[in-house]
Design an enzyme around this catalytic site. Structure first.
Site, mmCIF file in Angstrom:
data_model
loop_
_atom_site.group_PDB
_atom_site.id
_atom_site.type_symbol
_atom_site.label_atom_id
_atom_site.label_comp_id
_atom_site.label_asym_id
_atom_site.label_seq_id
_atom_site.Cartn_x
_atom_site.Cartn_y
_atom_site.Cartn_z
ATOM 1 N NE ARG A 51 -3.855 -2.161 2.393
ATOM 2 C CZ ARG A 51 -5.020 -2.233 1.761
ATOM 3 N NH1 ARG A 51 -5.420 -1.202 1.027
ATOM 4 N NH2 ARG A 51 -5.792 -3.303 1.866
ATOM 5 C CG HIS A 87 -12.980 -0.267 -0.221
ATOM 6 N ND1 HIS A 87 -12.149 -0.964 0.625
ATOM 7 C CD2 HIS A 87 -13.797 0.489 0.583
ATOM 8 C CE1 HIS A 87 -12.434 -0.659 1.881
ATOM 9 N NE2 HIS A 87 -13.426 0.215 1.886
ATOM 10 N NE ARG A 140 -10.129 1.953 -0.937
ATOM 11 C CZ ARG A 140 -10.109 1.831 0.377
ATOM 12 N NH1 ARG A 140 -10.750 2.693 1.146
ATOM 13 N NH2 ARG A 140 -9.454 0.841 0.952
ATOM 14 C CG HIS A 146 -6.022 0.253 -2.931
ATOM 15 N ND1 HIS A 146 -5.529 -1.007 -2.702
ATOM 16 C CD2 HIS A 146 -7.199 0.328 -2.262
ATOM 17 C CE1 HIS A 146 -6.365 -1.677 -1.931
ATOM 18 N NE2 HIS A 146 -7.386 -0.889 -1.636
#
Length: 324
Positions: A51, A87, A140, A146
Site C-alpha cells: 500500500r 473496495h 482509494r 491503493h
C-alpha cells in the site's frame, strides 16, 4: 466515495433494499459479494501488494535517504495487502449486478417501439456505473490506500465474478446444505492455504505489522480490516442467508400472499434499513482476536436473518389482524 465501495455497506444497505424488491437479485448480490471478496483475499495473499502509505517509507528510492510524505486519513490504514483493491472489487461486482438487473427489468417492460428508450436507459446506467467506479478508484488512490493498478485490477475482477454469476441459476434454489458446504469449503481452503504457506516460512499476515508501523495514528488501525476479519464476516453472511431462506419465517412471509403487495415490500425495506443501522452501535470487543472473530461471525449472520426472515415475518404478523 470509499464508503460507496465498502464491502460492509453491501450487506447493510444494498442487500436489504434489493432483496425486498427482488429476491433473485438480492440473493445473487450476496453470493457475488462473498465469492468476490474471497477471491480478493486469495489474490491479495498471492500478489503481496504493498500500500502506498507504507511503501514510500519501506523503499529507499529517494536521494539523501529522504522519503515522500503522504497525507493519511482515518480510512487510510488498512492492514491487509493492497492488490487487488477490495473496495473497487466489491463496488464493481455489486453495481454490475444492480445495473444488469435494472436493464433486464426495463427490457421486459418495453415493446419494440421503445428501442430508443432502451438505448438511453442502457447508456445512462452504464455511464453511472463507470462514474461510480472511477470515483471509488480515485478516492482509494487519493487517501494513499491503493496504487492505480490495484484499483484497476479490483474493478476488472469484480466484473468478472459478477458476469459468471449472471449465468449461475442454481444459487436461487440452493438448500441449507449447499450453503453450509460452500461456507465450509471457503473457510477450509483459505485456512489450508494460509497454513501451507506458513509451513514454507511465508507469513501471509506480513502486512499487519507494517501497517501498524507506518500508520500516522494508532487509532486508525482496526482489527476488522485484517484479512481473516473479512473472511469471517463474509462466511457469516452467507451462512445466515442460507439459514434464513430455508426458515419457516421466510416461507410464511416472503413466499406468502403478502409478498406480492407493494406496501409489504416497502415496509420491509424501511424496517430492514432502520434495524441494520442500529447494528453500527454494537461494538465488538477487540482485546481478544479469536473472540472478535467469533462474535463478528455471529453479528454478520444476523444481518441476513434480520432482513430475510425476522423483519418480514414481524410485518407479516402485524398485517394479518388488519386483513381479518
Amino acid at each position: 466515495m470509499s464508503n460507496v465501495g465498502d464491502p460492509r455497506n453491501i450487506f447493510s444497505i444494498y442487500f436489504p433494499l434489493w432483496f425486498q424488491l427482488n429476491q433473485t437479485v438480492g440473493t445473487k448480490m450476496i453470493w457475488v459479494a462473498v465469492i468476490g471478496d474471497w477471491f480478493n483475499l486469495i489474490f491479495k495473499w498471492i500478489l503481496f501488494g504493498h500500500r502506498p502509505y507504507w511503501w514510500v517509507q519501506e523503499n529507499q528510492i529517494y536521494p539523501n535517504h529522504s522519503s515522500l510524505c503522504l497525507e493519511q486519513f482515518p480510512t487510510t490504514c488498512e492492514t491487509g495487502p493492497g492488490s487487488p483493491s477490495g473496495h473497487a472489487m466489491g463496488s464493481s461486482c455489486v453495481w454490475y449486478i444492480m445495473v444488469t438487473a435494472t436493464l433486464s427489468h426495463t427490457v421486459s417492460q418495453m415493446d419494440r417501439l421503445s428501442t430508443t428508450m432502451h438505448r438511453l436507459t442502457w447508456s445512462f446506467l452504464w455511464s453511472l456505473f463507470w462514474l461510480i467506479q472511477i470515483s471509488v478508484c480515485i478516492s482509494r488512490v487519493f487517501i494513499a490506500t491503493h496504487f492505480p493498478h490495484q484499483v484497476i485490477l479490483g474493478v476488472i475482477g469484480g466484473m468478472l465474478v459478477a458476469e459468471v454469476f449472471e449465468h449461475a441459476s442454481g444459487i436461487q434454489t440452493a438448500s441449507l446444505s449447499t450453503y453450509l458446504k460452500t461456507s465450509l469449503f471457503l473457510f477450509l481452503f483459505a485456512l489450508g492455504f494460509y497454513l501451507l504457506l506458513r509451513l514454507l516460512d511465508i507469513d501471509l499476515l506480513w502486512s499487519v505489522p507494517v501497517a501498524k508501523k507506518w500508520c500516522a495514528d494508532p487509532d486508525w488501525i482496526h482489527i476488522d480490516t485484517t484479512p481473516f476479519a473479512g473472511l469471517v464476516r463474509n462466511l457469516g453472511v452467507l451462512f445466515g442467508l442460507g439459514f434464513a431462506i430455508n426458515s419457516e419465517m421466510f416461507l410464511r412471509s416472503c413466499r406468502g400472499e403478502n409478498s406480492y403487495k407493494l406496501s409489504f415490500r416497502l415496509l420491509c425495506v424501511v424496517a430492514s434499513l432502520t434495524t441494520l443501522q442500529l447494528y453500527h452501535f454494537i461494538k465488538l470487543p477487540t482485546h481478544t482476536e479469536h473472540l472478535f472473530y467469533v462474535l463478528s461471525f455471529c453479528k454478520s449472520a444476523s444481518i441476513p436473518l434480520t432482513v430475510v426472515a425476522l423483519v418480514p415475518y414481524c410485518i407479516h404478523m402485524l398485517m394479518k389482524p388488519r386483513e381479518k
